[in-house]
Design a protein around this motif. Structure first.
Motif, mmCIF file in Angstrom:
data_model
loop_
_atom_site.group_PDB
_atom_site.id
_atom_site.type_symbol
_atom_site.label_atom_id
_atom_site.label_comp_id
_atom_site.label_asym_id
_atom_site.label_seq_id
_atom_site.Cartn_x
_atom_site.Cartn_y
_atom_site.Cartn_z
ATOM 1 N N GLU A 7 0.845 -1.191 0.000
ATOM 2 C CA GLU A 7 0.000 0.000 0.000
ATOM 3 C C GLU A 7 0.884 1.246 0.000
ATOM 4 O O GLU A 7 2.047 1.193 0.417
ATOM 5 C CB GLU A 7 -0.904 -0.003 1.232
ATOM 6 N N PRO A 8 0.362 2.374 -0.486
ATOM 7 C CA PRO A 8 1.180 3.593 -0.559
ATOM 8 C C PRO A 8 1.837 3.964 0.771
ATOM 9 O O PRO A 8 3.018 4.325 0.804
ATOM 10 C CB PRO A 8 0.177 4.650 -1.031
ATOM 11 N N TRP A 9 1.094 3.889 1.890
ATOM 12 C CA TRP A 9 1.702 4.265 3.168
ATOM 13 C C TRP A 9 2.790 3.274 3.571
ATOM 14 O O TRP A 9 3.790 3.658 4.202
ATOM 15 C CB TRP A 9 0.633 4.386 4.264
ATOM 16 N N GLN A 26 4.718 1.619 1.384
ATOM 17 C CA GLN A 26 5.883 1.928 0.545
ATOM 18 C C GLN A 26 6.673 3.094 1.133
ATOM 19 O O GLN A 26 7.904 3.071 1.161
ATOM 20 C CB GLN A 26 5.417 2.261 -0.873
ATOM 21 N N GLU A 27 5.956 4.098 1.591
ATOM 22 C CA GLU A 27 6.631 5.260 2.175
ATOM 23 C C GLU A 27 7.363 4.881 3.459
ATOM 24 O O GLU A 27 8.492 5.312 3.704
ATOM 25 C CB GLU A 27 5.607 6.358 2.462
#
Length: 678
Positions: free
Chosen positions: A321-323, A325-326
């Motif tokens: 998920e994007p969070w 990955q960050e």
């Protein structure tokens, strides 16, 4: 029901050998080897106290090995091995401390087995005493090891004397991919979810689990380790990442790292061991964990394990998920471990006025600062200095012997004999400053600094629990506090004594390092050396708690100038009270002061009483007036007679009490009673 029985023979037992008597060395007229009652109860659980247990035993003679009948007979609360006193000259080497080794099959009657005696300096005896399975031998005098408990020792004995000892029965098997096992059996693979739950429940705390992951980061040459512990109400539940700038992994290396029981080829200075830490530590805290990694110049790869969806051990490799990955960006090289759906602590840790989550962060920092202090200080051998941060705040090193008032004793190197050659263990005792000395030393800096120093030196717990051994494996602290069977209790007056014990991974197997790398069994040979080295430090600690009039104020060994610790930024809303506190990392080697603090003491009055007890020869204790109560039974007749003669001489009775204290410190009452030497 096969057991190995080990005993270090005493002077009184050696009368069993005619050759010892012919040399004029015999003292008592005992003609038997003492057997501890607890050992007999374990090996022969159906035997009653009135039994005479028959044994058919093979042993060495001048003409070769023979088998004769022996007996175990009851003697007081213990037993004796009788029935044969060898007349052979080959036993001319026997001396106190030589090792008696018996293998016995107790599953039949009469029991069958064999015994040998090994000289104290025999290589096999030295390897046996250097093995962690003998940890209880120093205190108990005799131990019985069943099957796997004595696997390595069985191997030593079988290699040396295959005619007398059987080979270990344990074999390692590898599961095949075939749906069916060999003919005559069924393949029953473990249920993944249940196995993962079992692996997760090995006693990890949040701090110890994070430390296991940090081990991997340091082993991968990471020097910058960042732990981000998100607030549970930040939008994604309870989650945490551990990021390092180490060398990272290729996809194939990641596959192996995520395999349970991975076949990682650990280097000599690695902090890992079983290929278990990543999985066990992660599952102990989180339902889902993900590893994202990248080698310099390579691709970013990731794998995840979900404890509730192991799908026959298929790890997930889908996009994050994007969070996520960050949160898991490994940069140009390194590894990030993400824990998701973390379980909350069973009982929230609380400090007055501080939220439980902030308390968790505080305790985590304290734990990492202690166990990795050598790495944080740049003192770990063949390792670069490491920085660990929690939510951006630097973790401060807490060297347990780093205060400038700490007094070092001699550092000794003890050579442990192993099948792969001698391996060194370094041992160094230290005398810590008392609470009053710390308060006086830091008084000019004010109460806030003083209290923080007291907390750091006391490891933020009960000071009495911090005495004893601090054990390092490859410079990582794996165990601290307590005396590891060398002394059974931690006396309040010995709480200033700490002993640093250091070794590397070559002794892992001999020291029985467990799967979490937090448990270690010290062999009897090492315990004996540590006891000799630690006794002066314990005595010096006791001396500090005697009346001030009787004890001169000690002058500690000069230490290097203290290192001023800068004020760190807040951790989880907390402002640590360490601003400007001079806590030196301190040397671990220094001028010897062994024995320099041992002072004459005012002997307390002794209240002597003759008793009819049968369980002890003497017993002492401190009464409510500060005097000493001394009870002496008739178990050892000369001692009872001497006490009766000295009863009206207070000074002589004080000397007798002091002498008996010395015998208690050496653990000699039990063997004296067992030997029957009245």
């Amino acid at each position: 029901m096969k057991f190995l029985i080990l005993r270090a023979l005493t002077h009184s037992e050696l009368g069993m050998f005619h050759e010892y008597r012919r040399q004029g060395k015999e003292g008592s007229k005992q003609r038997a080897v003492n057997f501890d009652g607890d050992v007999v109860d374990r090996v022969f659980p159906t035997a009653s106290d009135t039994d005479r247990i028959p044994l058919d035993l093979r042993f060495d003679t001048d003409a070769g090995t023979v088998t004769l009948q022996h007996f175990l007979t009851r003697q007081g609360k213990n037993w004796r091995l009788e029935g044969n006193c060898p007349r052979d000259k080959l036993y001319e080497f026997v001396e106190p401390g030589c090792l008696f080794v018996m293998e016995i099959d107790a599953g039949r009657r009469p029991a069958e087995g064999s015994w040998i005696v090994l000289a104290e300096d025999d290589p096999v005896a030295m390897m046996i005493r250097a093995d962690g399975a003998t940890a209880g031998l120093t205190r108990a005098g005799m131990i019985a090891l069943h099957d796997e408990e004595g696997r390595r020792i069985r191997g030593f004995l079988q290699n040396a004397r295959p005619d007398m000892f059987s080979a270990p029965t344990t074999k390692e098997h590898t599961m095949t991919d075939a749906p069916e096992a060999d003919a005559g059996g069924r393949r029953l693979p473990p249920r993944p979810q249940r196995l993962a739950e079992i692996i997760a429940n090995t006693g990890h705390t949040l701090a110890s689990a994070v430390a296991d992951i940090v081990d991997n980061s340091i082993s991968a040459d990471g020097t910058e380790i960042d732990i981000d512990f998100a607030a549970p109400d930040s939008g994604h539940g309870r989650w945490l990442t551990i990021r390092d700038n180490g060398k990272g992994m290729s996809p194939a290396e990641l596959d192996e790292a995520m395999t349970l029981g991975s076949l990682v080829d650990y280097e000599g200075n690695s902090l890992g061991k079983f290929g278990y830490g990543l999985k066990g530590a992660s599952w102990s805290q989180a339902r889902v964990f993900t590893v994202v990694t990248r080698k310099r110049g390579g691709q970013v790869c990731n794998l995840s394990w979900d404890r509730e969806n192991l799908r026959d051990w298929v790890a997930g490799d889908g996009p994050l998920e994007p969070w996520e990955q960050e949160a898991t960006n490994p940069g140009e090289h390194g590894t990030v471990v993400l824990w998701k759906d973390m379980k909350p602590p069973a009982a929230a840790q609380t400090i007055s006025g501080i939220p439980p989550w902030s308390t968790e962060i505080l305790e985590l920092g304290r734990h990492l600062g202690l166990v990795f202090h050598r790495f944080l200080d740049g003192d770990a051998r063949n390792r670069k200095k490491v920085a660990i941060r929690i939510n951006g705040v630097l973790v401060l090193s807490n060297n347990p012997i780093g205060h400038p008032l700490t007094v070092p004793y001699d550092l000794k190197t003890i050579r442990m004999v192993t099948p792969d050659g001698d391996q060194p263990v370094t041992v160094q005792p230290f005398l810590m400053p008392s609470e009053e000395e710390l308060r006086q030393h830091h008084k000019p800096e004010g109460p806030v600094v003083t209290n923080e120093v007291l907390g750091r030196v006391g490891l933020y717990g009960r000071r009495n629990e911090t005495q004893g051994l601090f054990i390092y494996r490859n410079d990582r602290l794996i165990s601290w506090g307590g005396w590891h069977q060398i002394w059974l209790t931690s006396d309040e007056k010995t709480k200033l004594a700490r002993v640093i014990v250091s070794f590397d991974t070559k002794l892992d197997e001999m020291f029985d390092i467990n799967i979490t790398k937090r448990s270690v069994s010290l062999p009897s040979y090492l315990q004996e050396h540590i006891k000799k080295l630690a006794t002066p430090t314990r005595n010096a600690s006791k001396a500090k708690y005697k009346k001030p009039s009787a004890i001169p104020v000690p002058t500690p060994t000069p230490a290097p100038a203290p290192v001023t610790v800068p004020a760190p930024a807040p951790i989880g809303g907390l402002v640590p009270a360490t601003t400007g506190s001079p806590i030196s990392s301190g040397p671990e080697n220094g001028p010897s002061v062994a024995g320099s603090l041992e002072q004459p003491e005012d002997k307390p009055p002794v209240n002597y009483r003759s008793v009819t007890a049968t369980k002890f020869a003497w017993k002492q204790g401190i009464n409510l007036t500060g005097g000493r109560d001394l009870q002496i039974s008739g178990r050892i007749t000369p001692l009872a007679s001497l006490a009766a003669r000295l009863e009206k001489d207070p000074e002589a009775m004080q000397d007798l009490a002091a002498f008996l204290i010395l015998l208690d410190e050496k653990g000699l009452q039990t063997p004296l009673l067992a030997s029957g030497d009245d």
